[in-house]
Write an enzyme that holds these catalytic residues in place. Structure first.
Site, PDB file in Angstrom:
ATOM      1  N   HIS A 252       0.564  -1.062   0.008  1.00 56.62           N
ATOM      2  CA  HIS A 252       0.053  -0.133   0.222  1.00 56.62           C
ATOM      3  C   HIS A 252       0.918   1.181  -0.017  1.00 56.62           C
ATOM      4  CE1 HIS A 252      -3.465   2.830   0.117  1.00 56.62           C
ATOM      5  NE2 HIS A 252      -3.431   2.020   2.005  1.00 56.62           N
ATOM      6  N   CYS A 253       2.098   1.219   0.238  1.00 62.97           N
ATOM      7  CA  CYS A 253       2.591   2.192   0.339  1.00 62.97           C
ATOM      8  C   CYS A 253       4.398   2.583  -0.708  1.00 62.97           C
ATOM      9  CB  CYS A 253       4.018   1.969   1.696  1.00 62.97           C
ATOM     10  SG  CYS A 253       2.822   2.304   2.925  1.00 62.97           S
ATOM     11  N   ILE A 254       4.850   2.161  -0.802  1.00 59.92           N
ATOM     12  CA  ILE A 254       5.902   1.915  -2.170  1.00 59.92           C
ATOM     13  C   ILE A 254       5.609   2.683  -3.177  1.00 59.92           C
ATOM     14  CG2 ILE A 254       8.068   1.443  -2.700  1.00 59.92           C
ATOM     15  CD1 ILE A 254       8.018   2.326   0.366  1.00 59.92           C
ATOM     16  N   VAL A 256       2.779   3.533  -4.184  1.00 57.94           N
ATOM     17  CA  VAL A 256       1.898   4.423  -3.955  1.00 57.94           C
ATOM     18  C   VAL A 256       1.804   6.005  -3.744  1.00 57.94           C
ATOM     19  CG1 VAL A 256      -0.334   5.765  -2.711  1.00 57.94           C
ATOM     20  CG2 VAL A 256      -0.709   2.687  -3.978  1.00 57.94           C
ATOM     21  N   ASP A 257       3.049   6.539  -2.208  1.00 58.76           N
ATOM     22  CA  ASP A 257       3.085   7.023  -1.853  1.00 58.76           C
ATOM     23  C   ASP A 257       3.926   8.115  -2.699  1.00 58.76           C
ATOM     24  OD1 ASP A 257       1.762   5.760  -0.138  1.00 58.76           O
ATOM     25  OD2 ASP A 257       3.437   5.750   1.744  1.00 58.76           O
TER      26      ASP A 257
END
Ligand SMILES: NC(=O)c1ccc[n+]([C@@H]2O[C@H](COP(=O)([O-])OP(=O)(O)OC[C@H]3O[C@@H](n4cnc5c(N)ncnc54)[C@H](O)[C@@H]3O)[C@@H](O)[C@H]2O)c1
Length: 396
Positions: A252-254, A256-257
């Site tokens: 969910h992070c790398i 997307v952010d």
């Protein structure tokens, strides 16, 4: 003190259990009613939280999940831990954050400390949350979550926590709250600094992973073992940090952010070229993997039985969000292969179930969990290893 946590996913449940352990009465507000039923029955969906510990908090009334938004009324602290995905055009989708802010506006009738732990671009707490809530004088604070699911060394307690508030009182109250279950609290000058630090951390990872992914391709083309080069470079005691190549980035992070940072950069006229290029390199890795599998299997995989081993986005977690395994499978199928996948942790995914490794001609090792039957993997006629696990196998 009563604490409400909006969203009971990886982040929300982790904080809920941390706060319940510190003696707060915790209410987990969640829109998914099946999840609420499971949580109230003591069944955890997060690797790092055992059913035993959740059941004990539920049993003694320290934790309760609910789909009723009115439960947040009267809480001293309200934590937002909802998804911050990208939309189809890879732009920030703040609809969940807005829904959480609107929920607070409607239901929280007495002043509370409102904390945002969801990852988003700088300005989110001020412009997308506080500005949507009027009528009650809440205190607003940003404390982006840094939890790394499956990491047994660094958790909520010992990972330093950044806090930045809209007012000194918000900061003081947030310090008191987090100090009860976090060892180190780092106060920064504004919520924007905390928000930007979080997305820069993940951008740093995204760009460095892209760099080693590109390097892996260069090394292979030069006939040099790329991972050995990276290990050799990592013997330098200063000025180098080792990253590992792989089939892409997931979770969910790398993936997307960094696009949240690129979005605000573009708004102020700065082209986020590194982020754009890193996205391109990482998103192209599944195609590179499949190209190498075809080359290593005699030029065609048409009609061949291929098993993709490990479909979650990283080792020892069951999370398949944004996993590069999905693109690897699609591309293998587009080349005419008969593709199954094996992942004991994931079990079932996209309407398919984990299949045995045995019987496949080709194995593509995408993610390696502890306890994987490597003998079965090595039993396939051709193995392509994206994880650097199997000495002598083709791979990246
Ligand atoms: N998963 C991680 O490793 C991680 C690490 C650090 C930060 N984050 C960030 O934390 C935030 C949450 O991520 P996550 O992994 O916990 O997501 P998740 O998808 O695991 O959980 C989010 C939960 O929020 C619920 N939800 C959605 N809208 C809601 C609403 N209006 N009210 C109540 N519940 C609602 C969903 O049903 C879901 O259960 C994101 O911004 C993410 O980028 C995640």
């Amino acid at each position: 003190m009563r604490v409400a946590i909006i969203g009971q996913g990886y982040v929300g449940l982790t904080i809920a259990v941390g706060a319940a352990g510190a003696g707060y009465e915790v209410i987990g507000f969640e829109v998914n009613d099946q999840l609420v039923t499971a949580l109230n029955a003591g069944t955890s969906h997060i690797e790092g939280i055992s059913d035993t510990s959740l059941s004990s908090f539920v049993g003694r009334g320290a934790y309760k999940a609910s789909t009723d938004p009115s439960v947040i009324n009267g809480c001293d602290v309200i934590v937002i831990a909802v998804p911050t995905p990208l939309d189809d055009a890879r732009n920030p989708n703040l609809s969940y954050v807005h829904a959480a802010a609107d929920l607070i506006a409607k239901n929280a009738k007495s002043p509370a400390l409102v904390i945002n732990e969801s990852t988003s671009y700088p300005g989110t707490l001020r412009k997308e949350i506080a500005a949507r809530i009027s009528g009650v004088s809440h205190h607003y604070e940003s404390s982006p979550e840094r939890v790394d699911p499956g990491n047994t060394q660094w958790g909520t307690k010992n990972t330093p926590r950044l806090i930045g508030g809209l007012t000194p009182e918000a900061v003081a109250r947030a310090k008191d709250f987090y100090a009860t279950f976090c060892d180190t609290i780092i106060e920064v000058s504004s919520p924007e600094v905390a928000e930007a630090a979080k997305i820069f951390e993940n951008t740093f990872r995204q760009v460095n992973i892209a760099l080693v992914n590109e390097f892996a391709q260069i090394a292979d083309a030069l006939g040099i073992p790329g991972r050995e080069v990276l290990d050799a470079a990592a013997t330098k005691p200063y000025g180098f940090m080792e990253f590992n190549p792989g089939p892409g980035v997931g979770g969910h992070c790398i993936p997307v952010d960094p696009s949240y940072l690129a979005h605000v950069a573009n708004e102020v006229g700065v082209p986020a070229t590194f982020i754009k290029r890193a996205n391109e390199v990482n998103l192209a890795m599944p195609a590179y993997v499949v190209k190498r599998v075809i080359a290593g299997s005699g030029g065609s995989i048409k009609g061949k039985k291929v098993v993709v081993v490990g479909v979650s986005y990283k080792s020892n977690v069951a999370d398949t969000r944004e996993t590069p395994a999905a693109a690897v499978i699609d591309l293998l199928r587009a080349e005419g292969a008969t593709v199954t996948w094996h992942d004991d942790l994931v079990g079932s995914w996209l309407g398919e179930s984990s299949a045995p490794i045995m019987g496949a001609e080709i194995a593509v090792l995408v993610t390696k969990h502890d306890g994987l039957d490597l003998v079965a993997v090595k039993g396939c006629s051709y193995v392509f290893d994206c994880t650097g696990t199997i000495a002598g196998a083709d791979g990246i």
